[in-house]
Design a protein around this motif. Sequence first.
Motif, PDB file in Angstrom:
ATOM      1  N   PRO A 260       2.764  25.622  12.773  1.00 53.56           N
ATOM      2  CA  PRO A 260       3.108  26.974  13.214  1.00 53.56           C
ATOM      3  C   PRO A 260       3.131  27.958  12.039  1.00 53.56           C
ATOM      4  N   THR A 261       2.933  29.217  12.359  1.00 56.39           N
ATOM      5  CA  THR A 261       2.988  30.268  11.344  1.00 56.39           C
ATOM      6  C   THR A 261       4.403  30.334  10.797  1.00 56.39           C
ATOM      7  N   CYS A 262       4.526  30.305   9.468  1.00 56.74           N
ATOM      8  CA  CYS A 262       5.833  30.391   8.833  1.00 56.74           C
ATOM      9  C   CYS A 262       5.646  30.792   7.379  1.00 56.74           C
ATOM     10  N   ASP A 263       6.753  31.091   6.705  1.00 52.34           N
ATOM     11  CA  ASP A 263       6.680  31.490   5.302  1.00 52.34           C
ATOM     12  C   ASP A 263       6.314  30.318   4.399  1.00 52.34           C
ATOM     13  N   ASP A 264       6.689  29.114   4.805  1.00 51.97           N
ATOM     14  CA  ASP A 264       6.419  27.922   4.012  1.00 51.97           C
ATOM     15  C   ASP A 264       5.164  27.231   4.554  1.00 51.97           C
ATOM     16  N   THR A 265       3.984  27.712   4.124  1.00 53.96           N
ATOM     17  CA  THR A 265       2.737  27.174   4.643  1.00 53.96           C
ATOM     18  C   THR A 265       2.434  25.808   4.044  1.00 53.96           C
ATOM     19  N   SER A 266       1.741  24.996   4.825  1.00 50.87           N
ATOM     20  CA  SER A 266       1.313  23.677   4.372  1.00 50.87           C
ATOM     21  C   SER A 266       0.135  23.830   3.421  1.00 50.87           C
ATOM     22  N   ILE A 267       0.103  22.981   2.426  1.00 49.57           N
ATOM     23  CA  ILE A 267      -1.032  22.970   1.512  1.00 49.57           C
ATOM     24  C   ILE A 267      -1.930  21.825   1.955  1.00 49.57           C
ATOM     25  N   MET A 268      -3.036  22.214   2.547  1.00 47.41           N
ATOM     26  CA  MET A 268      -3.986  21.232   3.052  1.00 47.41           C
ATOM     27  C   MET A 268      -5.363  21.865   2.952  1.00 47.41           C
ATOM     28  N   THR A 269      -6.344  21.088   2.556  1.00 48.59           N
ATOM     29  CA  THR A 269      -7.683  21.650   2.441  1.00 48.59           C
ATOM     30  C   THR A 269      -8.528  21.373   3.663  1.00 48.59           C
ATOM     31  N   ASP A 270      -8.325  20.238   4.305  1.00 53.05           N
ATOM     32  CA  ASP A 270      -9.144  19.877   5.453  1.00 53.05           C
ATOM     33  C   ASP A 270      -8.309  19.262   6.558  1.00 53.05           C
TER      34      ASP A 270
ATOM     35  N   SER B 264     -10.383  23.956   6.197  1.00 54.22           N
ATOM     36  CA  SER B 264     -11.514  23.753   7.093  1.00 54.22           C
ATOM     37  C   SER B 264     -11.241  22.603   8.053  1.00 54.22           C
ATOM     38  N   PHE B 265     -11.992  22.605   9.136  1.00 54.62           N
ATOM     39  CA  PHE B 265     -12.019  21.498  10.075  1.00 54.62           C
ATOM     40  C   PHE B 265     -13.332  20.766   9.839  1.00 54.62           C
ATOM     41  N   VAL B 266     -13.234  19.481   9.522  1.00 53.87           N
ATOM     42  CA  VAL B 266     -14.406  18.677   9.202  1.00 53.87           C
ATOM     43  C   VAL B 266     -14.559  17.593  10.264  1.00 53.87           C
ATOM     44  N   LEU B 267     -15.757  17.486  10.818  1.00 55.99           N
ATOM     45  CA  LEU B 267     -16.033  16.457  11.821  1.00 55.99           C
ATOM     46  C   LEU B 267     -16.600  15.227  11.132  1.00 55.99           C
ATOM     47  N   GLU B 268     -16.049  14.060  11.496  1.00 50.53           N
ATOM     48  CA  GLU B 268     -16.472  12.786  10.921  1.00 50.53           C
ATOM     49  C   GLU B 268     -16.658  11.771  12.045  1.00 50.53           C
ATOM     50  N   ASP B 269     -17.427  10.726  11.760  1.00 47.27           N
ATOM     51  CA  ASP B 269     -17.511   9.630  12.734  1.00 47.27           C
ATOM     52  C   ASP B 269     -16.366   8.661  12.456  1.00 47.27           C
TER      53      ASP B 269
ATOM     54  N   PHE C  83     -19.039  12.036   6.978  1.00 43.20           N
ATOM     55  CA  PHE C  83     -19.141  13.458   7.285  1.00 43.20           C
ATOM     56  C   PHE C  83     -20.273  13.706   8.273  1.00 43.20           C
ATOM     57  N   ILE C  84     -19.990  14.506   9.294  1.00 47.33           N
ATOM     58  CA  ILE C  84     -21.005  14.912  10.261  1.00 47.33           C
ATOM     59  C   ILE C  84     -21.292  16.404  10.118  1.00 47.33           C
ATOM     60  N   ALA C  85     -20.230  17.223  10.151  1.00 46.30           N
ATOM     61  CA  ALA C  85     -20.424  18.671  10.085  1.00 46.30           C
ATOM     62  C   ALA C  85     -19.098  19.373   9.823  1.00 46.30           C
ATOM     63  N   GLU C  86     -19.184  20.603   9.354  1.00 46.52           N
ATOM     64  CA  GLU C  86     -18.007  21.448   9.267  1.00 46.52           C
ATOM     65  C   GLU C  86     -17.941  22.240  10.558  1.00 46.52           C
ATOM     66  N   LEU C  87     -16.793  22.183  11.198  1.00 47.76           N
ATOM     67  CA  LEU C  87     -16.621  22.896  12.461  1.00 47.76           C
ATOM     68  C   LEU C  87     -16.135  24.314  12.235  1.00 47.76           C
ATOM     69  N   TYR C  88     -15.291  24.488  11.215  1.00 41.47           N
ATOM     70  CA  TYR C  88     -14.652  25.778  11.005  1.00 41.47           C
ATOM     71  C   TYR C  88     -14.153  25.821   9.572  1.00 41.47           C
ATOM     72  N   VAL C  89     -14.498  26.880   8.857  1.00 34.01           N
ATOM     73  CA  VAL C  89     -14.002  27.089   7.500  1.00 34.01           C
ATOM     74  C   VAL C  89     -13.358  28.462   7.473  1.00 34.01           C
ATOM     75  N   ALA C  90     -12.123  28.542   7.020  1.00 28.27           N
ATOM     76  CA  ALA C  90     -11.423  29.819   7.000  1.00 28.27           C
ATOM     77  C   ALA C  90     -10.872  30.121   5.618  1.00 28.27           C
ATOM     78  N   ASP C  91     -11.037  31.361   5.214  1.00 22.06           N
ATOM     79  CA  ASP C  91     -10.450  31.900   4.001  1.00 22.06           C
ATOM     80  C   ASP C  91      -9.771  33.193   4.433  1.00 22.06           C
ATOM     81  N   ASP C  92      -8.999  33.819   3.562  1.00 25.58           N
ATOM     82  CA  ASP C  92      -8.269  35.016   3.960  1.00 25.58           C
ATOM     83  C   ASP C  92      -9.161  36.086   4.575  1.00 25.58           C
ATOM     84  N   ASP C  93     -10.281  36.363   3.956  1.00 26.78           N
ATOM     85  CA  ASP C  93     -11.157  37.418   4.461  1.00 26.78           C
ATOM     86  C   ASP C  93     -12.460  36.888   5.025  1.00 26.78           C
ATOM     87  N   THR C  94     -12.679  35.597   4.953  1.00 25.54           N
ATOM     88  CA  THR C  94     -13.943  35.020   5.378  1.00 25.54           C
ATOM     89  C   THR C  94     -13.692  33.885   6.345  1.00 25.54           C
TER      90      THR C  94
END
Length: 146
Positions: free
Chosen positions: A23-33, A100-105, A110-121
């Motif tokens: 959930p949205t909160c001040d203490d964000t999780s640090i996760m890359t994928d 990002s959300f990464v799809l794997e078997d 690795f199969i594909a990237e489903l979604y990659v998000a950055d602050d402005d991108t």
Amino acid sequence: MEATELTTLQTERFLKKIVEKFPTCDDTSIMTDVHVRISQDSGELVAFDDDDKEITRCVVEQWIGNQDENFYEKATAILRKVWRNNHEAIDAMGILKPFSFVLEDEEKTFIAELYVADDDTVILGGDLMEGLDQDLDNFLTDLLED
């Protein structure tokens, strides 16, 4: 393989369960994928964090025992559509960007990237960052050797 209404509902529910865990909160999780693993045999869809801890799982009935040789490409297209339709909820997740959300078997290949998000991108679909994980691994290895 066209997505049935049930498949769309099951994958949307799966994504919403992931979003609820961060959930949205001040203490964000640090996760890359967020790793999304898909099984062509069982139809199972399982999400894991960076530490390989399970976040949630579901079974997509349409995918059970699917022997289509283009299964992963078609499943990727279905998932990308669901992610695109729910991008506002994903962007509000309490995960430090970029992520990002990464799809794997089921073998974690690795199969594909489903979604990659950055602050402005936000990148929806496509493998625009193909090879980035390997480049980052090589960079980290080189850095640690020095």
